[in-house]
Motif scaffolding. Structure first.
Motif, PDB file in Angstrom:
ATOM      1  N   GLY A   1       8.317  -7.146 -13.760  1.00  0.00           N
ATOM      2  CA  GLY A   1       8.241  -8.506 -13.235  1.00  0.00           C
ATOM      3  C   GLY A   1       8.368  -8.564 -11.729  1.00  0.00           C
ATOM      4  O   GLY A   1       8.074  -9.600 -11.120  1.00  0.00           O
ATOM      5  N   ASP A   2       8.785  -7.459 -11.093  1.00  0.00           N
ATOM      6  CA  ASP A   2       8.871  -7.401  -9.636  1.00  0.00           C
ATOM      7  C   ASP A   2       7.472  -7.322  -9.031  1.00  0.00           C
ATOM      8  O   ASP A   2       6.519  -6.897  -9.694  1.00  0.00           O
ATOM      9  CB  ASP A   2       9.680  -6.181  -9.194  1.00  0.00           C
ATOM     10  N   GLN A   3       7.372  -7.717  -7.769  1.00  0.00           N
ATOM     11  CA  GLN A   3       6.091  -7.672  -7.084  1.00  0.00           C
ATOM     12  C   GLN A   3       6.164  -6.768  -5.859  1.00  0.00           C
ATOM     13  O   GLN A   3       7.197  -6.683  -5.192  1.00  0.00           O
ATOM     14  CB  GLN A   3       5.654  -9.070  -6.648  1.00  0.00           C
ATOM     15  N   VAL A   4       5.065  -6.080  -5.595  1.00  0.00           N
ATOM     16  CA  VAL A   4       4.891  -5.327  -4.361  1.00  0.00           C
ATOM     17  C   VAL A   4       3.575  -5.767  -3.739  1.00  0.00           C
ATOM     18  O   VAL A   4       2.682  -6.265  -4.437  1.00  0.00           O
ATOM     19  CB  VAL A   4       4.886  -3.801  -4.610  1.00  0.00           C
ATOM     20  N   ALA A   5       3.475  -5.620  -2.427  1.00  0.00           N
ATOM     21  CA  ALA A   5       2.229  -5.932  -1.734  1.00  0.00           C
ATOM     22  C   ALA A   5       1.476  -4.637  -1.474  1.00  0.00           C
ATOM     23  O   ALA A   5       2.081  -3.581  -1.239  1.00  0.00           O
ATOM     24  CB  ALA A   5       2.520  -6.650  -0.418  1.00  0.00           C
ATOM     25  N   VAL A   6       0.158  -4.694  -1.528  1.00  0.00           N
ATOM     26  CA  VAL A   6      -0.653  -3.513  -1.249  1.00  0.00           C
ATOM     27  C   VAL A   6      -1.708  -3.844  -0.205  1.00  0.00           C
ATOM     28  O   VAL A   6      -2.321  -4.924  -0.249  1.00  0.00           O
ATOM     29  CB  VAL A   6      -1.305  -2.950  -2.537  1.00  0.00           C
ATOM     30  N   LEU A   7      -1.859  -2.946   0.747  1.00  0.00           N
ATOM     31  CA  LEU A   7      -2.892  -3.047   1.771  1.00  0.00           C
ATOM     32  C   LEU A   7      -3.814  -1.842   1.605  1.00  0.00           C
ATOM     33  O   LEU A   7      -3.354  -0.702   1.642  1.00  0.00           O
ATOM     34  CB  LEU A   7      -2.285  -3.025   3.172  1.00  0.00           C
ATOM     35  N   THR A   8      -5.102  -2.083   1.407  1.00  0.00           N
ATOM     36  CA  THR A   8      -6.079  -1.011   1.276  1.00  0.00           C
ATOM     37  C   THR A   8      -6.950  -0.995   2.520  1.00  0.00           C
ATOM     38  O   THR A   8      -7.568  -2.014   2.867  1.00  0.00           O
ATOM     39  CB  THR A   8      -6.957  -1.205   0.027  1.00  0.00           C
ATOM     40  N   PHE A   9      -6.987   0.160   3.191  1.00  0.00           N
ATOM     41  CA  PHE A   9      -7.754   0.297   4.427  1.00  0.00           C
ATOM     42  C   PHE A   9      -8.933   1.231   4.211  1.00  0.00           C
ATOM     43  O   PHE A   9      -8.803   2.279   3.565  1.00  0.00           O
ATOM     44  CB  PHE A   9      -6.878   0.870   5.549  1.00  0.00           C
ATOM     45  N   GLU A  10     -10.071   0.892   4.782  1.00  0.00           N
ATOM     46  CA  GLU A  10     -11.214   1.784   4.802  1.00  0.00           C
ATOM     47  C   GLU A  10     -11.026   2.807   5.925  1.00  0.00           C
ATOM     48  O   GLU A  10     -10.406   2.505   6.950  1.00  0.00           O
ATOM     49  CB  GLU A  10     -12.507   1.002   5.010  1.00  0.00           C
ATOM     50  N   THR A  11     -11.579   3.985   5.739  1.00  0.00           N
ATOM     51  CA  THR A  11     -11.391   5.060   6.733  1.00  0.00           C
ATOM     52  C   THR A  11     -12.710   5.721   7.121  1.00  0.00           C
ATOM     53  O   THR A  11     -12.717   6.837   7.641  1.00  0.00           O
ATOM     54  CB  THR A  11     -10.443   6.147   6.174  1.00  0.00           C
ATOM     55  N   ASP A  12     -13.823   5.033   6.875  1.00  0.00           N
ATOM     56  CA  ASP A  12     -15.126   5.669   7.061  1.00  0.00           C
ATOM     57  C   ASP A  12     -15.630   5.645   8.501  1.00  0.00           C
ATOM     58  O   ASP A  12     -16.758   6.063   8.766  1.00  0.00           O
ATOM     59  CB  ASP A  12     -16.161   5.017   6.139  1.00  0.00           C
ATOM     60  N   ARG A  13     -14.801   5.168   9.447  1.00  0.00           N
ATOM     61  CA  ARG A  13     -15.226   5.141  10.847  1.00  0.00           C
ATOM     62  C   ARG A  13     -14.364   6.049  11.718  1.00  0.00           C
ATOM     63  O   ARG A  13     -14.191   5.830  12.901  1.00  0.00           O
ATOM     64  CB  ARG A  13     -15.205   3.706  11.382  1.00  0.00           C
ATOM     65  N   ALA A  14     -13.805   7.094  11.102  1.00  0.00           N
ATOM     66  CA  ALA A  14     -13.003   8.061  11.865  1.00  0.00           C
ATOM     67  C   ALA A  14     -13.908   8.797  12.872  1.00  0.00           C
ATOM     68  O   ALA A  14     -15.113   8.912  12.662  1.00  0.00           O
ATOM     69  CB  ALA A  14     -12.347   9.049  10.907  1.00  0.00           C
ATOM     70  N   PRO A  15     -13.325   9.279  13.986  1.00  0.00           N
ATOM     71  CA  PRO A  15     -11.893   9.337  14.266  1.00  0.00           C
ATOM     72  C   PRO A  15     -11.337   8.016  14.813  1.00  0.00           C
ATOM     73  O   PRO A  15     -12.024   7.315  15.559  1.00  0.00           O
ATOM     74  CB  PRO A  15     -11.785  10.445  15.314  1.00  0.00           C
ATOM     75  N   TYR A  16     -10.101   7.724  14.447  1.00  0.00           N
ATOM     76  CA  TYR A  16      -9.397   6.541  14.928  1.00  0.00           C
ATOM     77  C   TYR A  16      -8.477   6.955  16.085  1.00  0.00           C
ATOM     78  O   TYR A  16      -7.726   7.924  15.972  1.00  0.00           O
ATOM     79  CB  TYR A  16      -8.598   5.901  13.799  1.00  0.00           C
ATOM     80  N   VAL A  17      -8.577   6.211  17.174  1.00  0.00           N
ATOM     81  CA  VAL A  17      -7.890   6.553  18.413  1.00  0.00           C
ATOM     82  C   VAL A  17      -6.857   5.472  18.725  1.00  0.00           C
ATOM     83  O   VAL A  17      -7.170   4.269  18.652  1.00  0.00           O
ATOM     84  CB  VAL A  17      -8.891   6.667  19.590  1.00  0.00           C
ATOM     85  N   VAL A  18      -5.642   5.884  19.054  1.00  0.00           N
ATOM     86  CA  VAL A  18      -4.594   4.924  19.386  1.00  0.00           C
ATOM     87  C   VAL A  18      -4.218   5.044  20.857  1.00  0.00           C
ATOM     88  O   VAL A  18      -4.336   6.113  21.469  1.00  0.00           O
ATOM     89  CB  VAL A  18      -3.336   5.119  18.512  1.00  0.00           C
TER      90      VAL A  18
END
Length: 330
Positions: free
Chosen positions: A109-126
């Motif tokens: 009965g508990d809830q969790v949140a989920v975030l799904t990210f696409e990764t098809d535009r790598a490389p990702y730069v920070v």
């Protein structure tokens, strides 16, 4: 391969949360559990490293699960659009795109949140706070470091999609053969039947030499040796070619040209001694974890199942007796 649906993501969330609550580890390169909403500035580097490692497969962050304490949490609410905007500001050239965001209700009965990210535009730069330095992060184990040249090249090279793979059946057994006047002998064997949902028009290969596995119980923990196997090989020196589309066992591994099923044999890497026999037959449940490499893919396929012990079978022979215990996937 098409992006995962919400239903497919939800199944992964249920499985991941169950593993964390049972063992404290999610054991999946594509899933990260968070006890609270992560700071978008501090955790952008971690997201980039995870996305660069996983590309092109989508990744999932589950909010509301504490891996270290093996518990569920109740994170304070955030405005997701504001949180995402802060996160995206930490990237140069674009952040991993948010594919899904929704709540999953667990069996408790508990809830969790989920975030799904696409990764098809790598490389990702920070960006690096307070300087003009930029970085391409890369996930390594449970940490994050700067990507190496070979890893950058892998991100930019064409990749092979991992086909969805499930275990249809699994069985293993251990037998003790006792003969008058001789030391008892122990034989351990097993096999799994896989269904591979191969939707690409390219041939895929799961080589024997990059297959691995482990079987665990309350008192046993053993590394496995895996090998593609076919019943048609009995009495032949070389596996006969199979021209039909699907999954074919060869001497080098599983050859995959279309959706279909294939069998893999299981043996222990280390010989099982008679002194360990009593530990094995005491196990009511065995957990099986299999890793399958795919030629041309940067990651491996991971599949798991549990097997339950069948009644012990003891058979008298001319010169002694054989006692066999089997575990089956149900």
């Amino acid at each position: 391969m098409p992006p995962p649906t919400k239903q497919q993501v939800e199944v992964k969330v249920h499985e991941a949360v169950a593993r964390v609550l049972a063992s404290g580890a999610v054991e999946d390169d594509l899933i990260e559990c968070k006890s609270a909403w992560p700071d978008p500035i501090q955790k952008a580097r971690q997201l980039a490293g995870m996305a660069n490692r996983a590309t092109p497969d989508p990744i999932n962050w589950i909010i509301g699960v504490d891996e270290k304490r093996q518990t569920l949490t109740t994170p304070s609410g955030v405005e997701v659009s504001d949180w995402l905007a802060q996160l995206e500001k930490q990237f140069d050239g674009g952040a991993p795109a948010l594919l899904h965001h929704f709540n999953v209700t667990l069996a408790s009965g508990d809830q969790v949140a989920v975030l799904t990210f696409e990764t098809d535009r790598a490389p990702y730069v920070v960006k690096t706070a307070g300087s003009s330095i930029h970085e391409v992060p890369y996930r390594s184990g449970t940490g994050t470091r700067s990507a190496k040249r070979a890893e950058l090249l892998r991100m930019l090279a064409p990749t092979v999609d991992l086909p969805a793979t499930v275990i249809l059946s699994a069985e293993c057994s251990v037998a003790m053969t006792e003969r008058t006047g001789r030391e008892p002998t122990i034989d351990w064997s097993g096999h799994i039947e896989l269904f591979v949902e191969h939707l690409s028009d390219r041939t895929a290969m799961m080589p024997n030499h990059v297959m691995s596995g482990i079987v665990r119980g309350a008192g046993v923990d053993a590394q496995l040796r895996l090998k593609a196997w076919s019943g048609a090989w009995w009495g032949t020196d070389q596996p006969p070619p199979d021209p039909r589309p699907g999954v074919s066992a060869t001497k080098d591994g599983l050859l995959i040209t279309a959706p279909g099923s294939g069998r893999i044999s299981l043996t222990l890497q280390d010989e099982l001694g008679a002194e360990a026999y009593s530990d094995w037959i005491a196990e009511r449940r065995l957990d099986l974890e299999i890793q399958l490499g795919v030629t041309g893919a940067s990651r491996a396929i991971h599949v798991r199942t549990a097997m339950r012990r069948e009644p012990i079978d003891s058979t008298p022979t001319v010169s002694g007796s054989e006692t066999r215990v089997s575990w089956l996937m149900r």
